[in-house]
Design a protein around this motif. Structure first.
Motif, PDB file in Angstrom:
ATOM      1  N   SER A 221      36.038  40.168  31.281  1.00 51.71           N
ATOM      2  CA  SER A 221      37.444  40.287  31.646  1.00 51.71           C
ATOM      3  C   SER A 221      37.789  39.211  32.661  1.00 51.71           C
ATOM      4  CB  SER A 221      37.703  41.671  32.242  1.00 51.71           C
ATOM      5  OG  SER A 221      38.992  41.706  32.796  1.00 51.71           O
ATOM      6  N   GLY A 222      38.704  38.325  32.298  1.00 53.89           N
ATOM      7  CA  GLY A 222      39.164  37.316  33.242  1.00 53.89           C
ATOM      8  C   GLY A 222      39.909  38.004  34.378  1.00 53.89           C
ATOM      9  N   MET A 223      39.672  37.565  35.600  1.00 54.88           N
ATOM     10  CA  MET A 223      40.371  38.161  36.747  1.00 54.88           C
ATOM     11  C   MET A 223      40.916  37.036  37.609  1.00 54.88           C
ATOM     12  SD  MET A 223      37.479  40.998  37.519  1.00 54.88           S
ATOM     13  CE  MET A 223      36.218  40.164  36.578  1.00 54.88           C
ATOM     14  N   SER A 224      42.118  37.224  38.125  1.00 49.96           N
ATOM     15  CA  SER A 224      42.682  36.143  38.933  1.00 49.96           C
ATOM     16  C   SER A 224      42.947  36.565  40.370  1.00 49.96           C
ATOM     17  CB  SER A 224      43.958  35.613  38.279  1.00 49.96           C
ATOM     18  OG  SER A 224      44.813  36.674  37.960  1.00 49.96           O
ATOM     19  N   SER A 225      42.496  37.746  40.767  1.00 50.40           N
ATOM     20  CA  SER A 225      42.668  38.145  42.176  1.00 50.40           C
ATOM     21  C   SER A 225      41.572  39.145  42.528  1.00 50.40           C
ATOM     22  CB  SER A 225      44.038  38.782  42.401  1.00 50.40           C
ATOM     23  OG  SER A 225      44.073  40.051  41.768  1.00 50.40           O
ATOM     24  N   GLU A 226      41.374  39.293  43.840  1.00 51.52           N
ATOM     25  CA  GLU A 226      40.363  40.237  44.301  1.00 51.52           C
ATOM     26  C   GLU A 226      40.773  41.661  43.910  1.00 51.52           C
ATOM     27  OE1 GLU A 226      39.080  39.139  48.230  1.00 51.52           O
ATOM     28  OE2 GLU A 226      38.070  41.083  48.446  1.00 51.52           O
ATOM     29  N   ALA A 227      42.071  41.923  43.960  1.00 55.67           N
ATOM     30  CA  ALA A 227      42.561  43.271  43.617  1.00 55.67           C
ATOM     31  C   ALA A 227      42.222  43.608  42.165  1.00 55.67           C
ATOM     32  CB  ALA A 227      44.065  43.342  43.845  1.00 55.67           C
TER      33      ALA A 227
END
Ligand code: SF4
Ligand code: SF4
Length: 313
Positions: free
Chosen positions: A188-194
């Motif tokens: 899963s690509g993630m773009s923030s720590e949240a």
């Protein structure tokens, strides 16, 4: 990467990488690229090695031309590759053909998410069934469809929120693929720590989807697919005659995605790229040239107004 290798014992983590077809101009390039990858990563073997983006035509032909399947299996025998597979963007027919020829493949990475199950281009469900029939472990890419299944129209998201107010909309997409038998890994690509925290929460105490939750996903899928799309076939008959040089099919492609996923930043970026080379929707002067040639009889002038409201303000 090298820092990780220096700080941790090699058997305490796993590294995956891919052989890119587009870097291969001769058989010698296969070995060159592989050795460069080992050197850059600072390792002497890869845990998972994939032929990148196998698809009908160019990429697959390149891998066949340079005998990459057998070449990788030879590296496996030497211990330089622990597990060999490929990422796949092709047709079910090609997948069957490859697996018939190469039953030694240990895993396959496919695009899989609840919306693309019936997508006539991706055909995820069919690819999934082929791999299940052969008991081949599956790595899932695009489980949240590039973030689209985390950002839907509010009235659609409400269906998830009404059922589980404390859970994110993205968690439904991850639980969908995580509940499927045969899935080995979910990327899963993630773009923030949240987002990372949210994904970790989903998988820490993983709950497979119950039947009634699956019914909610089916309902949401139907809702998304029932949002009307502009029936542009991208034939481009309208393009040459547009005095404002608007790339009409690209505008419609953007609007179609945004109607389903209003916050889809990739579509907005795509449109920004288009208007660097062409006119923007707001430039339309309603001359009607396009409507006179459009075989789909689309109300292009009205649609350009909708597009300008959404994209050019
Ligand atoms: S109506 Fe608008 S989009 Fe169509 S050809 Fe004229 S300027 Fe271009
Ligand atoms: S002529 Fe009609 S269908 Fe063809 S690209 Fe233009 S808008 Fe789309």
């Amino acid at each position: 990467m090298s820092k990780i290798v220096k700080r941790h014992p090699r058997d305490s983590f796993m590294i995956a990488t891919k052989l890119p077809a587009w870097e291969l101009k001769s058989a010698d390039d296969v070995e060159r690229v592989f050795n460069e990858q080992l050197e850059r990563a600072g390792v002497d073997y890869f845990d998972f090695y994939l032929l990148h983006s196998v698809e009908d035509g160019n990429n697959y032909d390149t891998y066949v031309k340079y005998d990459c399947f057998n070449w990788c299996m030879d590296r496996k025998k030497e211990g330089k590759i622990k597990h060999f597979g490929f990422s796949f963007h092709g047709s079910p027919e090609l997948l069957e053909e490859i697996l018939d020829k190469h039953p030694e493949v240990e895993f396959v990475q496919i695009q899989l998410n609840y919306l693309d199950r019936t997508n006539p281009v991706v055909r995820s469900q069919k690819l999934y069934e082929i791999l299940r029939d052969r008991n081949i472990p599956i790595i899932v890419m695009e489980p949240v469809r590039g973030g689209m299944l985390a950002n839907m129209a509010p009235e659609i998201e409400e269906k998830f929120k009404n059922r589980q107010p404390e859970k994110s909309v993205a968690s439904w997409a991850l639980r969908f693929v995580g509940s499927l038998p045969g899935v080995m890994t979910i990327l899963s690509g993630m773009s923030s720590e949240a987002q990372m925290e949210d994904n970790l929460t989903t998988f820490k105490n993983f709950e497979p989807l119950a039947d009634d939750e699956l019914a909610t996903i089916d309902e949401v899928t139907e809702d998304i697919l029932s949002i009307p799309q502009i029936g542009c076939t991208a034939c481009k008959y309208c393009c040459d005659g547009c005095p404002m040089k608007i790339s009409i099919p690209d505008v419609f492609r953007t609007i179609n995605t945004l109607r389903r996923y209003p916050d889809d930043w990739r579509s907005k970026n795509f449109y920004q790229g288009v208007v660097q080379r062409h006119g923007k929707a707001a430039d339309c002067i309603a001359c009607g040239q396009c409507e006179s040639v459009c075989p789909q009889h689309l109300p292009i002038i009205e649609l350009m107004k909708e597009a300008a409201e959404i994209l050019d303000k």
